[in-house]
Design a protein around this motif. Sequence first.
Motif, mmCIF file in Angstrom:
data_model
loop_
_atom_site.group_PDB
_atom_site.id
_atom_site.type_symbol
_atom_site.label_atom_id
_atom_site.label_comp_id
_atom_site.label_asym_id
_atom_site.label_seq_id
_atom_site.Cartn_x
_atom_site.Cartn_y
_atom_site.Cartn_z
ATOM 1 N N PHE A 1 3.433 8.015 0.621
ATOM 2 C CA PHE A 1 2.280 7.182 0.960
ATOM 3 C C PHE A 1 1.747 6.422 -0.251
ATOM 4 C CE2 PHE A 1 -2.302 6.451 1.977
ATOM 5 C CZ PHE A 1 -2.068 5.404 2.839
ATOM 6 N N ASP A 2 0.880 7.050 -1.073
ATOM 7 C CA ASP A 2 0.373 6.354 -2.258
ATOM 8 C C ASP A 2 0.689 7.101 -3.551
ATOM 9 O OD1 ASP A 2 -1.391 8.471 -2.185
ATOM 10 O OD2 ASP A 2 -3.196 7.271 -1.835
ATOM 11 N N GLY A 3 1.449 8.198 -3.446
ATOM 12 C CA GLY A 3 1.808 8.970 -4.630
ATOM 13 C C GLY A 3 0.775 10.001 -5.032
ATOM 14 N N GLY A 4 -0.271 10.150 -4.231
ATOM 15 C CA GLY A 4 -1.348 11.083 -4.584
ATOM 16 C C GLY A 4 -0.896 12.522 -4.721
ATOM 17 N N ASP A 5 -0.075 12.991 -3.787
ATOM 18 C CA ASP A 5 0.403 14.370 -3.874
ATOM 19 C C ASP A 5 1.470 14.511 -4.953
ATOM 20 O OD1 ASP A 5 -1.074 15.961 -1.939
ATOM 21 O OD2 ASP A 5 -0.174 14.676 -0.422
ATOM 22 N N ALA A 6 2.346 13.525 -5.073
ATOM 23 C CA ALA A 6 3.356 13.566 -6.135
ATOM 24 C C ALA A 6 2.694 13.644 -7.506
ATOM 25 C CB ALA A 6 4.267 12.347 -6.045
ATOM 26 N N LEU A 7 1.586 12.942 -7.671
ATOM 27 C CA LEU A 7 0.852 12.988 -8.932
ATOM 28 C C LEU A 7 0.276 14.380 -9.159
ATOM 29 C CD1 LEU A 7 -0.247 11.540 -11.412
ATOM 30 C CD2 LEU A 7 -2.214 10.807 -10.036
ATOM 31 N N ARG A 8 -0.253 14.988 -8.103
ATOM 32 C CA ARG A 8 -0.766 16.362 -8.230
ATOM 33 C C ARG A 8 0.340 17.308 -8.686
ATOM 34 N NH1 ARG A 8 -3.204 19.562 -4.014
ATOM 35 N NH2 ARG A 8 -1.853 18.625 -2.429
ATOM 36 N N HIS B 1 6.626 12.102 -15.032
ATOM 37 C CA HIS B 1 8.059 12.394 -15.018
ATOM 38 C C HIS B 1 8.616 12.453 -13.598
ATOM 39 C CE1 HIS B 1 6.112 16.272 -14.386
ATOM 40 N NE2 HIS B 1 7.249 16.761 -13.947
ATOM 41 N N ALA B 2 7.785 12.165 -12.591
ATOM 42 C CA ALA B 2 8.235 12.198 -11.195
ATOM 43 C C ALA B 2 9.202 11.044 -10.917
ATOM 44 C CB ALA B 2 7.042 12.121 -10.249
ATOM 45 N N GLU B 3 10.165 11.305 -10.054
ATOM 46 C CA GLU B 3 11.157 10.310 -9.654
ATOM 47 C C GLU B 3 10.837 9.798 -8.249
ATOM 48 O OE1 GLU B 3 15.099 12.103 -10.058
ATOM 49 O OE2 GLU B 3 14.183 13.577 -11.405
ATOM 50 N N VAL B 4 11.041 8.512 -8.026
ATOM 51 C CA VAL B 4 10.780 7.898 -6.724
ATOM 52 C C VAL B 4 12.096 7.440 -6.111
ATOM 53 C CG1 VAL B 4 9.529 6.120 -5.451
ATOM 54 C CG2 VAL B 4 8.521 7.112 -7.525
ATOM 55 N N VAL B 5 12.327 7.825 -4.861
ATOM 56 C CA VAL B 5 13.524 7.425 -4.122
ATOM 57 C C VAL B 5 13.084 6.626 -2.897
ATOM 58 C CG1 VAL B 5 15.550 8.212 -2.843
ATOM 59 C CG2 VAL B 5 14.822 9.440 -4.899
ATOM 60 N N ASN B 6 13.663 5.461 -2.703
ATOM 61 C CA ASN B 6 13.322 4.600 -1.564
ATOM 62 C C ASN B 6 14.364 4.763 -0.460
ATOM 63 O OD1 ASN B 6 13.112 1.008 -0.971
ATOM 64 N ND2 ASN B 6 12.094 2.676 0.066
ATOM 65 N N ASN B 7 14.105 5.689 0.452
ATOM 66 C CA ASN B 7 15.006 5.963 1.570
ATOM 67 C C ASN B 7 14.234 6.566 2.732
ATOM 68 O OD1 ASN B 7 17.744 6.352 -0.427
ATOM 69 N ND2 ASN B 7 18.089 5.647 1.657
ATOM 70 N N ALA B 8 14.727 6.326 3.936
ATOM 71 C CA ALA B 8 14.260 7.076 5.102
ATOM 72 C C ALA B 8 15.173 8.281 5.268
ATOM 73 C CB ALA B 8 14.317 6.205 6.354
ATOM 74 N N VAL B 9 14.594 9.404 5.673
ATOM 75 C CA VAL B 9 15.395 10.600 5.942
ATOM 76 C C VAL B 9 15.579 10.690 7.451
ATOM 77 C CG1 VAL B 9 15.589 13.082 5.639
ATOM 78 C CG2 VAL B 9 14.397 11.709 3.931
ATOM 79 N N ALA C 1 4.245 5.928 -12.271
ATOM 80 C CA ALA C 1 5.195 5.465 -13.283
ATOM 81 C C ALA C 1 4.992 6.162 -14.624
ATOM 82 C CB ALA C 1 5.077 3.955 -13.455
ATOM 83 N N HIS C 2 3.775 6.601 -14.904
ATOM 84 C CA HIS C 2 3.467 7.237 -16.189
ATOM 85 C C HIS C 2 3.841 8.711 -16.218
ATOM 86 C CE1 HIS C 2 0.161 8.301 -13.577
ATOM 87 N NE2 HIS C 2 -0.254 9.194 -14.454
ATOM 88 N N ASP D 1 -10.648 11.491 -6.441
ATOM 89 C CA ASP D 1 -10.820 10.517 -7.515
ATOM 90 C C ASP D 1 -10.142 11.031 -8.780
ATOM 91 O OD1 ASP D 1 -12.424 8.572 -6.124
ATOM 92 O OD2 ASP D 1 -14.064 10.034 -6.183
ATOM 93 N N THR D 2 -9.408 10.154 -9.432
ATOM 94 C CA THR D 2 -8.720 10.519 -10.658
ATOM 95 C C THR D 2 -8.611 9.286 -11.541
ATOM 96 O OG1 THR D 2 -6.746 11.611 -11.563
ATOM 97 C CG2 THR D 2 -6.418 10.082 -9.718
ATOM 98 N N GLU D 3 -7.874 9.428 -12.622
ATOM 99 C CA GLU D 3 -7.618 8.298 -13.500
ATOM 100 C C GLU D 3 -6.140 8.205 -13.803
ATOM 101 O OE1 GLU D 3 -9.876 8.338 -17.085
ATOM 102 O OE2 GLU D 3 -11.800 8.017 -16.081
ATOM 103 N N ILE D 4 -5.635 6.989 -13.872
ATOM 104 C CA ILE D 4 -4.257 6.742 -14.285
ATOM 105 C C ILE D 4 -4.304 5.874 -15.529
ATOM 106 C CG2 ILE D 4 -2.084 5.634 -13.680
ATOM 107 C CD1 ILE D 4 -2.559 6.389 -10.787
ATOM 108 N N GLU D 5 -3.949 6.492 -16.642
ATOM 109 C CA GLU D 5 -3.987 5.822 -17.941
ATOM 110 C C GLU D 5 -5.340 5.148 -18.183
ATOM 111 O OE1 GLU D 5 -0.332 3.428 -17.671
ATOM 112 O OE2 GLU D 5 0.601 4.907 -18.991
ATOM 113 N N GLY D 6 -6.406 5.895 -17.896
ATOM 114 C CA GLY D 6 -7.761 5.432 -18.169
ATOM 115 C C GLY D 6 -8.408 4.604 -17.081
ATOM 116 N N THR D 7 -7.651 4.277 -16.037
ATOM 117 C CA THR D 7 -8.190 3.453 -14.947
ATOM 118 C C THR D 7 -8.538 4.325 -13.746
ATOM 119 O OG1 THR D 7 -6.843 1.559 -15.626
ATOM 120 C CG2 THR D 7 -7.746 1.528 -13.386
ATOM 121 N N PRO D 8 -9.790 4.294 -13.281
ATOM 122 C CA PRO D 8 -10.168 5.101 -12.119
ATOM 123 C C PRO D 8 -9.416 4.655 -10.867
ATOM 124 C CG PRO D 8 -12.108 4.320 -13.305
ATOM 125 C CD PRO D 8 -10.936 3.569 -13.855
ATOM 126 N N ILE D 9 -9.050 5.627 -10.044
ATOM 127 C CA ILE D 9 -8.339 5.322 -8.801
ATOM 128 C C ILE D 9 -8.608 6.435 -7.804
ATOM 129 C CG2 ILE D 9 -6.194 6.484 -9.494
ATOM 130 C CD1 ILE D 9 -4.665 4.220 -8.036
#
Length: 243
Positions: A64-71, A102-110, A99-100, A28-36
């Motif tokens: 997946f949902d960006g959870g690890d990227a956020l960490r 500095h992580a970058e998102v790339v839409n590709n299959a490897v 989005a909030h 459980d965390t918050e993104i710009e004040g919103t629990p998620i």
Amino acid sequence: MKLRLHLARLSLLRWGITATPLREGEYDTEIEGTPIRLSHSGFNIKWLEQLNIVPKVVLELGSFDGGDALRFARAFPNARIVTVEADPVRVEVVIKNIAHTHAEVVNNAVCLKDGPIDWYTSKIDGKVDGQGSLYQHSDEYKEKFPHIIQNDKCVRVNGLSFENLCDANNISNIDFMHMDIEGAEYDALLSMGRHRPKLIFMEMLPNYFEKVKGGKVIEKLLESFGYTLVARLSQDRLYIHKL
């Protein structure tokens, strides 16, 4: 299970790693004040410090949902964080969740070859809430996760080899790579070209997918690239490059 965990911890201790593996799940965390509530892998961020790795470049394959990227973005505010997601639906979730940062998102299959490639989305309760894959689920997967329904019909997504993905996004000198790409591990690793991330953490479940290479084949490939296995962590593997 307890014996495997004990052996994994002993393996980590041989490398000076005292922090225990996380239990894969949600946090459980918050993104710009919103629990998620977001997903996280078994990777403990403290391992990087304990291996004397100060990451300047972190590459994640399978967001997946960006959870690890956020960490990673929160733990390493001065590092470049790039997360790659192939699924056309899931990538929008990832973009929204980080989005909030500095992580970058790339839409590709490897994959092994560049160009459009078949992609199988997965649904939970009718929504694309499961991880997609380049490969179809095996009977073992279907039996263990009956609530996850993989579409029989594939969609086409953009594919790039690992090396060309890095070249297209100016990625080099990767300090840490985090992989959860649902059966495509061998394809990604085989196409690394000149790139050798210092540390690789990856989920490896070849029995869950049809017609994939895993296990010993991946171990031999990584050994030929100069990697040493640090620990087997249930379904995960931790490798370090020592050349």
